[in-house]
Design a protein around this motif. Structure first.
Motif, short mmCIF file in Angstrom:
data_model
loop_
_atom_site.label_atom_id
_atom_site.label_comp_id
_atom_site.label_asym_id
_atom_site.label_seq_id
_atom_site.Cartn_x
_atom_site.Cartn_y
_atom_site.Cartn_z
N ARG A 287 0.85 -1.19 0.00
CA ARG A 287 0.00 0.00 0.00
C ARG A 287 0.89 1.24 0.00
O ARG A 287 1.78 1.38 0.85
CB ARG A 287 -0.92 0.01 1.22
CG ARG A 287 -1.95 -1.10 1.20
CD ARG A 287 -2.99 -0.92 2.28
NE ARG A 287 -3.88 -2.08 2.35
CZ ARG A 287 -4.85 -2.23 3.25
NH1 ARG A 287 -5.07 -1.26 4.15
NH2 ARG A 287 -5.61 -3.31 3.26
N PHE A 288 0.62 2.10 -0.95
CA PHE A 288 1.38 3.36 -1.07
C PHE A 288 0.56 4.51 -0.47
O PHE A 288 -0.63 4.66 -0.78
CB PHE A 288 1.69 3.66 -2.53
CG PHE A 288 2.66 2.70 -3.15
CD1 PHE A 288 4.04 2.95 -3.08
CD2 PHE A 288 2.23 1.56 -3.81
CE1 PHE A 288 4.94 2.06 -3.66
CE2 PHE A 288 3.13 0.67 -4.38
CZ PHE A 288 4.48 0.93 -4.31
N TYR A 289 1.19 5.28 0.37
CA TYR A 289 0.56 6.46 0.97
C TYR A 289 1.35 7.68 0.47
O TYR A 289 2.41 8.02 1.02
CB TYR A 289 0.58 6.38 2.49
CG TYR A 289 -0.15 5.17 3.04
CD1 TYR A 289 -1.49 5.26 3.41
CD2 TYR A 289 0.50 3.94 3.17
CE1 TYR A 289 -2.17 4.15 3.91
CE2 TYR A 289 -0.17 2.82 3.66
CZ TYR A 289 -1.51 2.94 4.03
OH TYR A 289 -2.18 1.85 4.52
N ASN A 290 0.83 8.29 -0.58
CA ASN A 290 1.54 9.38 -1.24
C ASN A 290 1.24 10.70 -0.51
O ASN A 290 0.42 11.51 -0.93
CB ASN A 290 1.11 9.48 -2.70
CG ASN A 290 1.95 10.48 -3.48
OD1 ASN A 290 2.84 11.12 -2.93
ND2 ASN A 290 1.68 10.60 -4.77
N GLN A 291 1.89 10.88 0.62
CA GLN A 291 1.64 12.08 1.43
C GLN A 291 2.86 12.41 2.28
O GLN A 291 3.66 11.54 2.62
CB GLN A 291 0.42 11.88 2.32
CG GLN A 291 0.50 10.63 3.19
CD GLN A 291 -0.80 10.34 3.92
OE1 GLN A 291 -1.16 11.06 4.84
NE2 GLN A 291 -1.50 9.30 3.50
N PHE A 292 2.99 13.70 2.55
CA PHE A 292 4.04 14.19 3.45
C PHE A 292 3.36 14.43 4.78
O PHE A 292 2.60 15.39 4.95
CB PHE A 292 4.64 15.49 2.90
CG PHE A 292 5.85 15.96 3.65
CD1 PHE A 292 7.11 15.48 3.32
CD2 PHE A 292 5.73 16.91 4.66
CE1 PHE A 292 8.23 15.93 4.00
CE2 PHE A 292 6.85 17.36 5.34
CZ PHE A 292 8.10 16.88 5.00
N VAL A 293 3.59 13.54 5.75
CA VAL A 293 2.79 13.56 6.98
C VAL A 293 3.45 14.42 8.06
O VAL A 293 4.67 14.52 8.16
CB VAL A 293 2.57 12.13 7.52
CG1 VAL A 293 1.70 11.34 6.58
CG2 VAL A 293 3.90 11.41 7.75
N GLU A 294 2.61 15.05 8.87
CA GLU A 294 3.07 15.77 10.05
C GLU A 294 3.39 14.77 11.15
O GLU A 294 3.09 13.58 11.05
CB GLU A 294 2.01 16.77 10.51
CG GLU A 294 1.65 17.83 9.49
CD GLU A 294 2.78 18.79 9.21
OE1 GLU A 294 3.66 18.93 10.10
OE2 GLU A 294 2.81 19.39 8.13
N LEU A 295 3.97 15.26 12.24
CA LEU A 295 4.49 14.39 13.28
C LEU A 295 3.42 13.48 13.87
O LEU A 295 3.63 12.26 14.02
CB LEU A 295 5.14 15.22 14.39
CG LEU A 295 5.69 14.44 15.58
CD1 LEU A 295 6.77 13.47 15.12
CD2 LEU A 295 6.22 15.39 16.64
N ASP A 296 2.25 14.03 14.21
CA ASP A 296 1.22 13.20 14.86
C ASP A 296 0.81 12.05 13.96
O ASP A 296 0.65 10.91 14.43
CB ASP A 296 0.01 14.06 15.20
CG ASP A 296 0.29 15.04 16.33
OD1 ASP A 296 1.31 14.85 17.03
OD2 ASP A 296 -0.49 16.00 16.50
N GLY A 297 0.63 12.33 12.68
CA GLY A 297 0.26 11.27 11.75
C GLY A 297 1.37 10.24 11.60
O GLY A 297 1.11 9.03 11.54
N LEU A 298 2.62 10.72 11.56
CA LEU A 298 3.75 9.81 11.42
C LEU A 298 3.83 8.84 12.59
O LEU A 298 4.08 7.64 12.41
CB LEU A 298 5.04 10.62 11.31
CG LEU A 298 6.34 9.82 11.32
CD1 LEU A 298 6.38 8.84 10.15
CD2 LEU A 298 7.54 10.76 11.28
N LEU A 299 3.60 9.34 13.79
CA LEU A 299 3.68 8.48 14.97
C LEU A 299 2.61 7.39 14.93
O LEU A 299 2.83 6.27 15.41
CB LEU A 299 3.55 9.31 16.24
CG LEU A 299 4.69 10.30 16.50
CD1 LEU A 299 4.47 11.06 17.78
CD2 LEU A 299 6.04 9.57 16.55
#
Length: 788
Positions: A287-299
């Protein structure tokens, strides 16, 4: 030398004379730290790091007043958050010098530079050296890439940055070894500070899996900006073997395509990975998630992962932020043996596989999925060691490094840049001698007395901030022509001190009127007096070569400038805009100044469009005092549409204020001129002549049309007798200027506003003469009455 151990296999060194007790004396100082690098929302690993570093410093250092200076990869920059006080384009060499000037004026204690090849302009990014060489405060540089085999330019740039830095920071032992043995940086100058990570609790991956629809699945994760050097194809090729034993495995590939790759190749690389997954029969397992995530999402993504994979293709990576985050969050990691991974994952804290070896990747992932006890033990080792890397600890280490740097260079500064000026020249009209006798007569240790009786200071009516602001602008203008001296410099300090005392923190404005016994006569002054004082402060910043004066002016300028947008007087907007324009001579990229400049210009344009008609192209229905300044600021705006609007308005105003004999005939202050009503011709004020002359010189500078310069000289002649009464206002004996033309005589008093108006007009003509060495001679063509 004292060696401090941060964790097994990682140490950092400091001089023995800076113990923890020594640093504590600073109380976690310095507070005023400027972080330089790229910054979010730019999609770049360094941007993320700089943002995390700034936010963490502000969180963990009490009363921090940190700021950010960001470098852009596009001329237009980004929509930055408020902490980014200044930004500049990486390929504009001159912008680096201006950024240094901005920082020097901000009373910054320490600069923390984030260095990465590719984010600064010039060969191997050598433009950044221009900025560093012109800074007057200590520098601490974090090296994010330290090459084992640098080319000549790369070697020279990194060594030069280190020479200009009081301390340098690296994030791994390998990096420290390279800095010492390849780049010949003294070991005692290097601080090893691990890549900071968020302090995340040790959680079961199942807690987060439902957020991504991964219940009951084994999850693998790779994150970061997508590019071919990440080796993701090798994990996809390993999946068929893994899926054969664990059909519910899902490989999550998180990250936007790297902007540079996207610009040149689009999504070709991502599409090739999707095709590879189809060809390998594992399309449903990737699964590809084509996004630049902020810290909360990354965690959350990290929390959902059972195994983190970094399959990079070559060893030359001294630091990996993505690995640091995954490791510190307690993930089981399978990685190729690039330098940072070798160091971090040693002693059973992770698993290393050969570069490009899909079979080995499959084997190790299957082993970890099959042995929950081994996977949990690996996670626990990583998590415990990661507690040494959390941002709170990293920031304490940075604060120590900053304190050390500041202690070493507390009283040393680099030479400030000296700017050459153009050669002197003269136009056809010979300017009178610039005499300052009366200026000094009116000036005492408090400031400039506002009124006079004849040529004598009239103490009964004290001082005003308006006139001290004018006097300061005059002093700086004269100094910039090369005609200043120590006596004028001392007077300028008095004007600065008066303005400083006039400021009221409660209102973030300036009081205006002060009695001779130094009592303020009002809680705060008019909008216009505050605007004029902003003009003076901006002139200080833009023209003064004295760092102390600039730093003082910057502090007040930044406090007061935001209040202007709420003021209702168009002249306060215009005076403030003149201050902003002067300020931008040094700091054209200050985003706060740009924002307020735009707001004030919009307000003036709105006034114009609401009021102007074909026969009255003006901003108000009444012409009162200091009228020309409203057109002046549009002419200097740099916006062609606004420049044209300003020129058109000024032409109309000049025509209106030109008598049939050709001399200047300003609107009279005894009634002014309201549209549709009779115009007042008297009393005529020197302020109107100076303001209109100044606007004409701005038009001359912008258009290069000699008619504007001729008009300015014609207006100046008003002071010397080319006026309705044929009488001079300038007094050659005293050096002062009389207070105006009545209907039948000259007002014999020589107060501050009038005398400053004359001197400012003359000083501006001198400035134009100096700045236009190639200008053609101007034939003023004065009528015969001026020659007799």
């Amino acid at each position: 030398m004292t060696t401090h151990t941060t964790r097994p296999g990682m140490t950092y060194s400091r001089n023995s004379d800076l113990s923890e007790t020594d640093v504590s004396m600073w109380g976690h100082n310095p507070k005023n730290v400027a972080f330089i690098g790229d910054y979010l929302p730019r999609q770049c690993g360094i941007a993320t790091f700089t943002s995390d570093l700034y936010l963490s410093y502000n969180s963990f250092i009490s009363n921090s007043r940190a700021l950010v200076v960001s470098v852009n990869d596009t001329p237009d920059g980004y929509d930055y958050p408020a902490e980014v006080r200044y930004d500049f384009y990486q390929h504009d060499h001159n912008a680096y010098r201006k950024a240094a000037e901005f920082l020097n004026s901000k009373d910054v204690d320490v600069v923390c530079l984030q260095h990465e090849y590719g984010i600064y302009g010039g060969p191997a990014g050598n433009y950044i050296l221009t900025l560093l060489r012109n800074l007057t405060m200590p520098i601490v540089t974090t090296f994010h890439t330290i090459l084992k085999d640098p080319n000549e330019d790369q070697l020279l740039v990194l060594k030069s940055i280190a020479d200009l830095s009081s301390r340098v920071v690296c994030m791994s032992e390998k990096g420290r070894d390279f800095l010492i043995n390849i780049y010949e940086i003294p070991a005692e100058k290097i601080d090893l500070i691990p890549h900071g990570i968020p302090d995340m609790p040790f959680v079961d991956p199942h807690f987060f899996k439902d957020k991504f629809g991964m219940e009951g699945k084994q999850t693998l994760l790779t994150f970061g900006l997508l590019s071919p050097n990440k080796g993701i194809e090798n994990v996809i090729r390993a999946l068929p073997r893994i899926v054969e034993q664990y059909p519910n495995v899902v490989y999550m590939v998180l990250g936007a395509t790297h902007p540079n790759l996207l610009k040149h190749e689009g999504e070709a690389y991502r599409d090739s990975l999707k095709k590879l997954a189809r060809d390998c029969g594992v399309r449903d397992n990737v699964r590809f998630y084509n996004q630049f995530v902020e810290l909360d999402g990354l965690l959350e993504y990290l929390g959902a992962a059972d195994i983190y994979v970094t399959p990079y293709l070559n060893p030359a990576q001294i630091t990996s932020g993505t690995l640091s985050y995954a490791f510190g969050c307690g993930k089981a990691v399978v990685s190729t043996p690039y330098w940072h991974a070798e160091e971090l994952l040693a002693d059973g804290r992770g698993v290393l596989v050969p570069f490009g070896d899909s079979e080995a990747i499959a084997t190790e992932i299957i082993d970890l999925l099959s042995d929950e006890s081994k996977r949990h033990q690996m996670r626990k080792k990583a998590y415990l060691m990661g507690r040494e890397m959390i941002w709170e600890r990293a920031i304490n280490a940075y604060a120590n490094s900053f304190a050390h740097a500041r202690q070493e260079r507390m009283n040393t500064f680099n030479n400030q840049a000296i700017y050459a000026v153009g050669a002197h020249s003269s136009l056809a009209f010979k300017l009178p001698v610039l005499r300052l006798d009366h200026l000094f007569r009116l000036t005492d240790s408090t400031g400039i007395i506002q009124h006079a009786r004849h040529h004598l200071p009239f103490y009964d009516e004290g001082y005003c901030t308006d006139d001290n602001a004018r006097a300061l602008i005059l002093a700086l203008t004269i100094q910039n022509t090369g005609l200043g001296d120590q006596k004028l410099a001392k007077a300028a300090d008095n004007y600065c001190a008066f303005i400083n005392h006039a400021y009221t923190e409660d209102h973030r404005r300036f009081r205006n009127f002060m009695s001779y016994d130094r009592r303020w006569l009002e809680e705060f002054g008019s909008d216009d007096s505050t605007g004029r004082t902003i003009w003076a402060l901006g002139t200080c910043i833009g023209r003064s070569s004295d760092r102390n004066t600039v730093t003082w002016a910057m502090s007040l300028f930044e406090k007061v400038l935001p209040t202007v947008a709420s003021m209702s007087s168009p002249r306060s907007w215009a005076f403030s805009l003149l201050g902003i324009y002067e300020y931008q001579k040094k700091f054209n990229d200050d985003r706060l100044a740009k924002t307020i400049e735009r707001q004030l210009l919009d307000k003036l344009v709105f006034r114009y469009t609401e009021t102007a008609t074909e026969d009255w192209p003006w901003f108000e229905n009444t012409l009162s005092y200091d009228n020309a300044v409203l057109a002046h600021v549009l002419i200097r705006s740099g916006d062609k549409q606004l420049v044209d609007m300003g020129l058109n308005s000024l032409r109309w105003l000049i025509d209106l204020q030109t008598a049939s004999h050709g001399h200047f005939q300003p609107i009279g202050s005894n009634g002014f001129y309201t549209k549709g009503q009779p115009r007042a011709y008297f009393d005529q004020q020197p302020l109107e002549a100076q303001s209109t002359l100044s606007a004409c010189l701005a038009a001359f500078e912008v258009t290069g049309e000699a008619d504007w310069h001729r008009t300015a000289i014609r207006i100046f002649k008003w002071f010397t007798g080319y006026n309705d009464l044929g009488l001079p206002l300038y007094d050659q004996q005293t050096g002062g200027c009389r207070d105006g033309l009545h209907i039948d005589r000259v007002n014999q008093n020589q107060g501050a506003e009038s005398s400053l108006s004359y001197l400012l007009a003359l000083a501006e003509l001198y400035t134009t003469q100096k700045q236009q060495p190639d200008a053609k001679s101007v034939n003023v063509a004065m009528p015969a009455m001026m020659n007799g």
